[in-house]
Design an enzyme around this catalytic site. Structure first.
Site, PDB file in Angstrom:
ATOM      1  N   ILE A  59       0.884  -1.160   0.000  1.00  0.00           N
ATOM      2  CA  ILE A  59       0.000   0.000   0.000  1.00  0.00           C
ATOM      3  C   ILE A  59       0.919   1.206   0.000  1.00  0.00           C
ATOM      4  CG2 ILE A  59      -0.220  -0.072   2.531  1.00  0.00           C
ATOM      5  CD1 ILE A  59      -3.000   1.171   2.214  1.00  0.00           C
ATOM      6  N   SER A  60       0.725   2.104  -0.956  1.00  0.00           N
ATOM      7  CA  SER A  60       1.674   3.192  -1.180  1.00  0.00           C
ATOM      8  C   SER A  60       1.729   4.170  -0.013  1.00  0.00           C
ATOM      9  CB  SER A  60       1.315   3.950  -2.461  1.00  0.00           C
ATOM     10  OG  SER A  60       1.438   3.132  -3.594  1.00  0.00           O
ATOM     11  N   GLN A  61       2.856   4.859   0.073  1.00  0.00           N
ATOM     12  CA  GLN A  61       3.033   5.933   1.039  1.00  0.00           C
ATOM     13  C   GLN A  61       1.933   6.978   0.852  1.00  0.00           C
ATOM     14  OE1 GLN A  61       6.613   8.074   0.249  1.00  0.00           O
ATOM     15  NE2 GLN A  61       6.409   9.462   1.975  1.00  0.00           N
TER      16      GLN A  61
END
Length: 221
Positions: A59-61
């Protein structure tokens, strides 16, 4: 610090770091990021970092999610194509800011899980597909915005062809160690390209991306 307080603190951090779109900040503030990740890492949900979600994906920053979304300049009327459903968190942010999201994921298990979470949260303007994201989804196109959540070796021609005139695409391009987040705008004179920042994403797998799950030269386990 409880999760709600942590979420608001994250929004403050994003604003300090240059996210200026009030609509994007409000979407981040309204979205329970912890719902999109395994229980083992939920205590880190509002840290400004990428986190593993299984199947070799992340899950992206939050800053990158906000920056990519902001770059699309959504007004609420757009149809947006997302390449890489992943956890579903980015789709949740997009769904609050545009008319319709078409999201593609190559890993069926991730797509199913994301849909369960997003349905439980009441999102009803997201269309899910399991397919090769590098080819886009022309049946539902063209798209006013395209957002790609994995790194391509070069700009996929199929995605460019599915972008409307005046449409915007945000995509990371590069290899394992050197990647740049690009903003692509389709104008009457062709494609205009602008670098947004340096990034680090997993590889975009598919016919017009990388051929397998590793960047070239990456040692095998």
């Amino acid at each position: 610090m409880d999760l709600e307080t942590s979420r608001q603190a994250l929004v403050t951090t994003l604003k300090r770091d240059g996210i200026h779109s009030q609509a994007v900040l409000e979407a981040i503030a309204e979205t329970p990021r912890e719902r999109f990740m395994p229980e083992t890492v939920r205590n880190k949900a509002y840290e400004n970092i990428a986190l593993p979600i299984g199947d070799g994906q992340t899950i992206s920053q939050p800053y990158i999610v906000a920056l990519m979304t902001q770059a699309l300049e959504l007004t609420g009327r757009e149809k947006v194509l997302e390449i890489g459903t992943g956890s579903g968190y980015q789709a949740a942010i997009l769904a609050q800011l545009c008319r319709e999201v078409v999201t593609i994921e190559r890993i069926a298990n991730l797509s199913r899980h994301a849909q369960v979470v997003l349905d439980s949260l009441g999102y009803d303007n997201i269309d899910y597909h399991v397919a090769d994201g590098t080819l886009g989804f022309p049946d539902a196109g063209p798209y006013d915005g395209i957002l790609v959540t994995a790194t391509a070796p070069k700009l996929p021609q199929s995605l460019c062809e599915q972008l409307t005139l005046g449409g915007r695409m945000v995509i990371p391009i590069g290899e394992e160690k050197v990647q740049e987040l690009k903003l692509i705008t389709r104008g009457t004179d062709g494609l205009r390209v602008k670098k947004l920042c340096d990034v680090r994403f997993v590889p975009l797998i598919g016919e017009q991306g990388w051929e397998d799950g590793e960047f070239p030269g990456e040692p095998e386990d």
